[in-house]
Motif scaffolding. Structure first.
Motif, PDB file in Angstrom:
ATOM      1  N   THR A 134       0.843  -1.197   0.000  1.00 45.99           N
ATOM      2  CA  THR A 134       0.000   0.000   0.000  1.00 45.99           C
ATOM      3  C   THR A 134       0.879   1.248   0.000  1.00 45.99           C
ATOM      4  O   THR A 134       2.094   1.166   0.203  1.00 45.99           O
ATOM      5  CB  THR A 134      -0.898   0.039   1.250  1.00 45.99           C
ATOM      6  N   PHE A 135       0.247   2.402  -0.157  1.00 41.81           N
ATOM      7  CA  PHE A 135       0.990   3.654  -0.053  1.00 41.81           C
ATOM      8  C   PHE A 135       1.579   3.827   1.348  1.00 41.81           C
ATOM      9  O   PHE A 135       2.613   4.455   1.520  1.00 41.81           O
ATOM     10  CB  PHE A 135       0.105   4.847  -0.416  1.00 41.81           C
ATOM     11  N   GLY A 136       0.935   3.262   2.372  1.00 40.91           N
ATOM     12  CA  GLY A 136       1.488   3.298   3.730  1.00 40.91           C
ATOM     13  C   GLY A 136       2.799   2.537   3.808  1.00 40.91           C
ATOM     14  O   GLY A 136       3.778   3.009   4.398  1.00 40.91           O
ATOM     15  N   HIS A 137       2.840   1.331   3.218  1.00 44.65           N
ATOM     16  CA  HIS A 137       4.081   0.555   3.170  1.00 44.65           C
ATOM     17  C   HIS A 137       5.171   1.317   2.423  1.00 44.65           C
ATOM     18  O   HIS A 137       6.325   1.363   2.864  1.00 44.65           O
ATOM     19  CB  HIS A 137       3.873  -0.780   2.436  1.00 44.65           C
ATOM     20  N   ILE A 138       4.790   1.881   1.297  1.00 45.58           N
ATOM     21  CA  ILE A 138       5.759   2.621   0.473  1.00 45.58           C
ATOM     22  C   ILE A 138       6.310   3.802   1.261  1.00 45.58           C
ATOM     23  O   ILE A 138       7.523   4.078   1.231  1.00 45.58           O
ATOM     24  CB  ILE A 138       5.114   3.061  -0.857  1.00 45.58           C
ATOM     25  N   ASP A 139       5.451   4.496   1.998  1.00 48.84           N
ATOM     26  CA  ASP A 139       5.883   5.633   2.805  1.00 48.84           C
ATOM     27  C   ASP A 139       6.884   5.202   3.871  1.00 48.84           C
ATOM     28  O   ASP A 139       7.924   5.842   4.057  1.00 48.84           O
ATOM     29  CB  ASP A 139       4.661   6.304   3.440  1.00 48.84           C
ATOM     30  N   VAL A 140       6.614   4.125   4.575  1.00 51.23           N
ATOM     31  CA  VAL A 140       7.532   3.636   5.605  1.00 51.23           C
ATOM     32  C   VAL A 140       8.861   3.209   4.966  1.00 51.23           C
ATOM     33  O   VAL A 140       9.933   3.550   5.473  1.00 51.23           O
ATOM     34  CB  VAL A 140       6.906   2.486   6.420  1.00 51.23           C
ATOM     35  N   ALA A 141       8.809   2.503   3.847  1.00 51.11           N
ATOM     36  CA  ALA A 141      10.038   2.072   3.162  1.00 51.11           C
ATOM     37  C   ALA A 141      10.852   3.284   2.707  1.00 51.11           C
ATOM     38  O   ALA A 141      12.085   3.322   2.870  1.00 51.11           O
ATOM     39  CB  ALA A 141       9.701   1.176   1.975  1.00 51.11           C
ATOM     40  N   ARG A 142      10.182   4.277   2.151  1.00 52.56           N
ATOM     41  CA  ARG A 142      10.859   5.492   1.671  1.00 52.56           C
ATOM     42  C   ARG A 142      11.543   6.208   2.835  1.00 52.56           C
ATOM     43  O   ARG A 142      12.685   6.634   2.729  1.00 52.56           O
ATOM     44  CB  ARG A 142       9.838   6.417   1.001  1.00 52.56           C
ATOM     45  N   ALA A 185       6.411  -1.162  -7.257  1.00 53.19           N
ATOM     46  CA  ALA A 185       6.011   0.000  -6.454  1.00 53.19           C
ATOM     47  C   ALA A 185       7.209   0.771  -5.908  1.00 53.19           C
ATOM     48  O   ALA A 185       7.128   1.978  -5.690  1.00 53.19           O
ATOM     49  CB  ALA A 185       5.122  -0.449  -5.297  1.00 53.19           C
ATOM     50  N   LEU A 186       8.327   0.078  -5.707  1.00 50.97           N
ATOM     51  CA  LEU A 186       9.493   0.690  -5.069  1.00 50.97           C
ATOM     52  C   LEU A 186      10.659   0.925  -6.028  1.00 50.97           C
ATOM     53  O   LEU A 186      11.739   1.329  -5.593  1.00 50.97           O
ATOM     54  CB  LEU A 186       9.947  -0.194  -3.897  1.00 50.97           C
ATOM     55  N   GLN A 187      10.433   0.722  -7.319  1.00 52.18           N
ATOM     56  CA  GLN A 187      11.532   0.789  -8.278  1.00 52.18           C
ATOM     57  C   GLN A 187      12.208   2.154  -8.375  1.00 52.18           C
ATOM     58  O   GLN A 187      13.365   2.247  -8.760  1.00 52.18           O
ATOM     59  CB  GLN A 187      11.073   0.320  -9.658  1.00 52.18           C
ATOM     60  N   GLU A 188      11.525   3.219  -7.989  1.00 52.64           N
ATOM     61  CA  GLU A 188      12.110   4.561  -8.089  1.00 52.64           C
ATOM     62  C   GLU A 188      13.125   4.848  -6.983  1.00 52.64           C
ATOM     63  O   GLU A 188      13.811   5.861  -7.028  1.00 52.64           O
ATOM     64  CB  GLU A 188      11.026   5.627  -8.091  1.00 52.64           C
ATOM     65  N   PHE A 189      13.213   3.975  -5.993  1.00 49.86           N
ATOM     66  CA  PHE A 189      14.119   4.190  -4.864  1.00 49.86           C
ATOM     67  C   PHE A 189      15.358   3.298  -5.039  1.00 49.86           C
ATOM     68  O   PHE A 189      15.272   2.084  -4.840  1.00 49.86           O
ATOM     69  CB  PHE A 189      13.421   3.879  -3.541  1.00 49.86           C
ATOM     70  N   PRO A 190      16.504   3.879  -5.374  1.00 48.33           N
ATOM     71  CA  PRO A 190      17.684   3.063  -5.699  1.00 48.33           C
ATOM     72  C   PRO A 190      18.253   2.254  -4.537  1.00 48.33           C
ATOM     73  O   PRO A 190      18.899   1.230  -4.767  1.00 48.33           O
ATOM     74  CB  PRO A 190      18.706   4.090  -6.199  1.00 48.33           C
ATOM     75  N   ASN A 191      18.002   2.659  -3.303  1.00 50.41           N
ATOM     76  CA  ASN A 191      18.564   1.902  -2.179  1.00 50.41           C
ATOM     77  C   ASN A 191      17.537   1.008  -1.478  1.00 50.41           C
ATOM     78  O   ASN A 191      17.769   0.535  -0.367  1.00 50.41           O
ATOM     79  CB  ASN A 191      19.256   2.834  -1.174  1.00 50.41           C
ATOM     80  N   ILE A 192      16.404   0.775  -2.142  1.00 51.65           N
ATOM     81  CA  ILE A 192      15.408  -0.175  -1.631  1.00 51.65           C
ATOM     82  C   ILE A 192      15.359  -1.363  -2.586  1.00 51.65           C
ATOM     83  O   ILE A 192      15.216  -1.200  -3.795  1.00 51.65           O
ATOM     84  CB  ILE A 192      14.003   0.462  -1.525  1.00 51.65           C
TER      85      ILE A 192
END
Length: 174
Positions: A14-22, A57-64
């Protein structure tokens, strides 16, 4: 390198998961989003699907990075050399079970710290189970999950409904 593990079933992400990962990615050199295979839950998506949805969902974050795992979380974290386990806290109702898990993990692996992050206020109520239920009832989930997840939910729910309709026809007394 400071590496953290952010575990969950992510069914779906979810966007919540993405926010925490970011936000975790700002604290650590690398964050591994660890998609759990075994669970007490019955996921709507299989492990491969959940991992791929998270990866996109997380591909834009290079360190995730997204990896799947089966077994004991602290052993997976040790194997990857993680210094922390990141957990998301949405509400007080999450707190008790999360604190218990953190205590067990600390007993098993005292060298790995558990860090709690809460999603932004506008995402604090979003959960995968709410998203799944809303989608099953025909609700619009686009403000809770990325569009590729919306599409995947529609596809799997349509398949579920078709399977259920077929089973109902077979069990019909006609």
């Amino acid at each position: 390198m400071k590496r953290a593990i952010y575990p969950g079933t992510f069914d779906p992400i979810t966007f919540g998961h993405i926010d925490v990962a970011r936000r975790a990615a700002h604290l650590y050199d690398e964050v591994i989003v660890a998609v759990a295979a075994a669970s007490t839950k019955t996921p709507i998506f299989d492990l491969e699907q959940r991992s791929e949805l998270a990866r996109v969902a997380l591909q834009e974050f290079p360190n995730i990075h997204v990896l799947s795992f089966d077994g004991l979380l602290v052993e997976f974290a040790r194997k990857l050399g993680a210094i922390s386990i990141v957990r998301g806290l949405r509400a007080v109702s999450d707190f008790e079970s999360e604190i218990q898990m953190a205590a067990v993990n600390r007993r098993l692996a005292p060298e790995i710290e558990t860090v709690f992050l809460s999603p932004t206020e506008e995402l604090g109520f979003v959960s995968s189970s709410i998203v799944r239920e809303l989608a099953r009832l025909g609700g619009n989930v686009a403000s809770f999950v990325p569009l590729h997840v919306v599409d995947a939910l529609k596809e799997i729910i349509t398949h579920e409904q078709a399977t259920k309709a077929g089973a109902n026809m077979l069990n019909s007394p006609h």
